[in-house]
Structures are given as structure tokens and as C-alpha cells.
Motif scaffolding. Structure first.
Motif, PDB file in Angstrom:
ATOM      1  N   THR A  75       0.879  -1.142   0.127  1.00 28.06           N
ATOM      2  CA  THR A  75       0.072  -0.005  -0.064  1.00 28.06           C
ATOM      3  C   THR A  75       1.051   1.360   0.031  1.00 28.06           C
ATOM      4  N   ARG A  76       2.049   1.092   0.693  1.00 29.35           N
ATOM      5  CA  ARG A  76       2.918   2.397   0.821  1.00 29.35           C
ATOM      6  C   ARG A  76       3.904   2.433  -0.283  1.00 29.35           C
ATOM      7  N   GLN A 239     -18.622  -4.358  -7.843  1.00 27.48           N
ATOM      8  CA  GLN A 239     -17.969  -2.999  -8.432  1.00 27.48           C
ATOM      9  C   GLN A 239     -16.541  -3.187  -8.820  1.00 27.48           C
ATOM     10  N   PRO A 240     -16.029  -3.003  -9.867  1.00 25.70           N
ATOM     11  CA  PRO A 240     -14.630  -3.431 -10.079  1.00 25.70           C
ATOM     12  C   PRO A 240     -13.739  -2.479  -9.038  1.00 25.70           C
ATOM     13  N   ASP A 244      -5.917  -4.102  -2.325  1.00 24.09           N
ATOM     14  CA  ASP A 244      -4.688  -4.316  -1.951  1.00 24.09           C
ATOM     15  C   ASP A 244      -3.762  -4.642  -2.809  1.00 24.09           C
ATOM     16  N   GLY A 245      -3.811  -4.095  -4.066  1.00 23.80           N
ATOM     17  CA  GLY A 245      -2.956  -4.236  -5.032  1.00 23.80           C
ATOM     18  C   GLY A 245      -3.386  -5.235  -6.102  1.00 23.80           C
ATOM     19  N   LYS A 246      -4.546  -5.937  -5.772  1.00 25.31           N
ATOM     20  CA  LYS A 246      -4.995  -7.214  -6.599  1.00 25.31           C
ATOM     21  C   LYS A 246      -6.150  -6.659  -7.284  1.00 25.31           C
ATOM     22  N   PHE A 247      -6.342  -7.247  -8.393  1.00 30.22           N
ATOM     23  CA  PHE A 247      -7.535  -6.902  -9.253  1.00 30.22           C
ATOM     24  C   PHE A 247      -8.816  -7.799  -8.784  1.00 30.22           C
ATOM     25  N   GLY A 248     -10.028  -7.069  -8.742  1.00 28.12           N
ATOM     26  CA  GLY A 248     -11.399  -7.995  -8.597  1.00 28.12           C
ATOM     27  C   GLY A 248     -12.310  -7.072  -8.582  1.00 28.12           C
ATOM     28  N   GLU A 288     -10.008   0.396  -3.936  1.00 27.72           N
ATOM     29  CA  GLU A 288     -10.178   1.735  -4.737  1.00 27.72           C
ATOM     30  C   GLU A 288     -10.728   1.224  -6.103  1.00 27.72           C
ATOM     31  N   LEU A 289     -12.051   1.770  -6.365  1.00 28.13           N
ATOM     32  CA  LEU A 289     -12.917   1.548  -7.418  1.00 28.13           C
ATOM     33  C   LEU A 289     -12.316   2.103  -8.562  1.00 28.13           C
TER      34      LEU A 289
END
Length: 290
Positions: A75-76, A239-240, A244-248, A288-289
Motif C-alpha cells: 500500500t505504501r 463493482q470493479p 490491496d494491489g490485486k484486481f477484482g 479503490e474502485l
């Protein structure tokens, strides 16, 4: 006092192993020491009488602490202290434990540390615990809130990346977003043909225990036909997102996060969908959407 002394003795007997686990996960001696120390504090706050296997309990706790630290680092966008970040060459001025560094280099190697740093947190945990410490997938799965099958898949993908065997180039971020939006649109419209064009033929859908309890009809599925049929006409509230850095996808009800679906890609095809509804796990997520 007797119990405290016994716990201290058990912890010291496992300290070297715990340090090795944490170091391989984090790539930083300082962070590894912090993780091990936090495990000791948690052991002191626990009911030791309910722990059947102190070594196994401590390994699990250290792994969970490391997973949280890895996610926080992602995240950072931070680099671990001890990892070389310039042309894979170590900076000798940062070597605080020469003997430990040499032993670690013998067993893991600088190049592998660099590769491990590129893995997603859950991939790294699955790979390190299974391939380096021979922990069964059934024991690793609860740590990363995945099923045993999904954990095995994560470790396998990490292993291929570590070995440089990425047979199909993974889609870039822009293309992944396009695929995800296309999947959601096809799902909502009930377009089986479109869904099949997006899914890898060997795709695996894996729900955690909480997801199956949340929706009793949900179960593990294998193959594009089964997954496409299940998602036909669904995903209305999904919602896309980047989680935590991974798509879903994320599913929220009245502003409360209920289910997260993590996606795994094989090239530009969706090869894995992991549904996670564990409340404690969801509470720690940042997304984050898009």
C-alpha cells in the motif's frame, strides 16, 4: 511463573525457525525481528492451555503478521530494508548481520529475494510456507483466507514466476480493467458466450467458508462452463476495484463490504476467482474502485 517460563522456553526453541520464516517472507532482518517479537507478545496474551502445538501456532501467527506487513508495504509502495533495489547488487554498508546474511544467501539467494518481492502478498506467503517450509496447503489456507485449492494455485503460480516459467505474458493493468469490466457486463446481461470468451478454460472459482455460509448455493467450481453458468445474470451489485494491489470485484450492501472477489489472470483470461467474505479479513482491506 512456571507457565511463563515454559512458554519462554518453547518460544526460544522455535525462535530460529520463526526468524527464518519471517525473513524469507519479508526480506528484511529488522522487519523479521519485529514480526517474531510481535508473535512473542501475542503468545503472552494467549491462553496457552488451548494451544496443542506451540511451534505450529507460532508459525501461523508469524505468517499472519508478515502478511499484514507485506500488504501494508504494498500500500505504501515501500522497499524492504535489506533487499538490493539497484541492479540486484547488495549494499554492503547495510549488512548488519554478516553471518546471518551469508547463511540466508546460501539457502535462498539474493536473486530469489528480489523475485519474491515482486509476488503478491498471498502468493509469497503460500510459496514460502509450502515450498520452503513444507507446510501443508490445508494449514496455509486459513492464514490467507483462501481454500486449499486456491492456495495451491497461488503457490503454483508463484513457483512458475520464481522459476521464470511465465508461459503466457500477463495482461497489463489497463487490459485487466477492460477484461474485468467486460466480465461484469457479460455477467449482468447473462451473456454466456461473452463470459466464455473471457474465462480461461481451466478457470477455478473458490469461495471461502464465510462466502459459502453467506450464500449456501455457492461452492467451488472448475471449468469455464460451470463458472460462466454460475455468474450468468449475476454481479448486479459488484463493482470493479483494486484490492490491496490485486484486481477484482467488491460487493457492498448499504455501504458495508460483504464480499470480495480476487481475480487471477492467465494472459488476458480470468483463470481464478476467489470469493472471500470473512468479516475480520474484509475489515483489514483497502480498495479503490475504478
Amino acid at each position: 511463573m512456571i507457565e511463563k517460563n515454559w512458554l519462554a522456553g518453547e518460544f526460544e526453541a522455535n525462535r530460529e525457525h520463526l526468524s527464518a520464516v519471517a525473513y524469507r517472507m519479508l526480506g528484511s532482518r529488522a522487519e523479521a525481528d519485529d514480526a517474531v517479537q510481535e508473535a512473542w507478545l501475542r503468545l503472552g496474551r494467549s491462553d496457552a492451555g488451548t494451544i496443542d502445538n506451540i511451534g505450529g501456532w507460532l508459525t501461523t501467527v508469524v505468517a499472519r503478521i508478515c502478511l499484514d506487513m507485506l500488504r501494508s508495504r504494498k500500500t505504501r509502495r515501500e522497499e524492504p530494508f535489506d533487499l538490493p533495489i539497484h541492479e540486484h547488487i547488495a549494499d554492503a554498508s547495510r549488512t548488519v548481520d554478516p553471518e546471518g546474511q551469508v547463511a540466508f544467501a546460501d539457502s535462498v539467494g539474493v536473486a530469489l529475494l528480489v523475485i519474491l518481492e515482486r509476488l503478491a502478498p498471498a502468493e509469497r506467503i503460500a510459496f514460502v510456507l509450502h515450498d520452503m517450509f513444507d507446510l501443508p496447503f490445508d494449514d496455509i489456507a486459513p492464514i490467507i483466507h483462501r481454500s486449499s485449492a486456491a492456495t495451491r494455485q497461488l503457490a503454483s503460480r508463484a513457483r512458475r514466476r520464481v522459476q521464470g516459467k511465465t508461459d503466457v505474458p500477463e495482461a497489463d493493468a489497463t487490459r485487466k480493467k477492460q477484461v474485468i469490466n467486460a466480465f461484469l457486463a457479460a455477467s449482468r446481461l447473462g451473456d454466456i458466450k461473452a463470459l466464455l470468451s473471457i474465462l480461461d478454460p481451466q478457470v477455478v472459482f473458490t469461495p471461502d467458508a464465510a462466502a459459502m455460509q453467506y450464500n449456501p448455493s455457492v461452492r467451488e467450481l472448475r471449468g469455464a462452463d460451470a463458472v460462466a453458468e454460475t455468474f450468468k445474470g449475476r454481479a448486479q451489485a459488484a463493482q470493479p476495484a483494486v484490492i490491496d494491489g490485486k484486481f477484482g470485484f467488491v460487493v457492498a450492501v448499504n455501504g458495508q463490504l460483504r464480499v470480495v472477489l480476487f481475480l487471477t489472470f492467465n494472459g488476458e483470461k480470468i483463470a481464478g476467482i476467489d470469493a472471500v467474505a470473512d468479516a475480520e479479513f474484509l475489515g483489514s482491506l483497502k480498495y479503490e474502485l475504478f
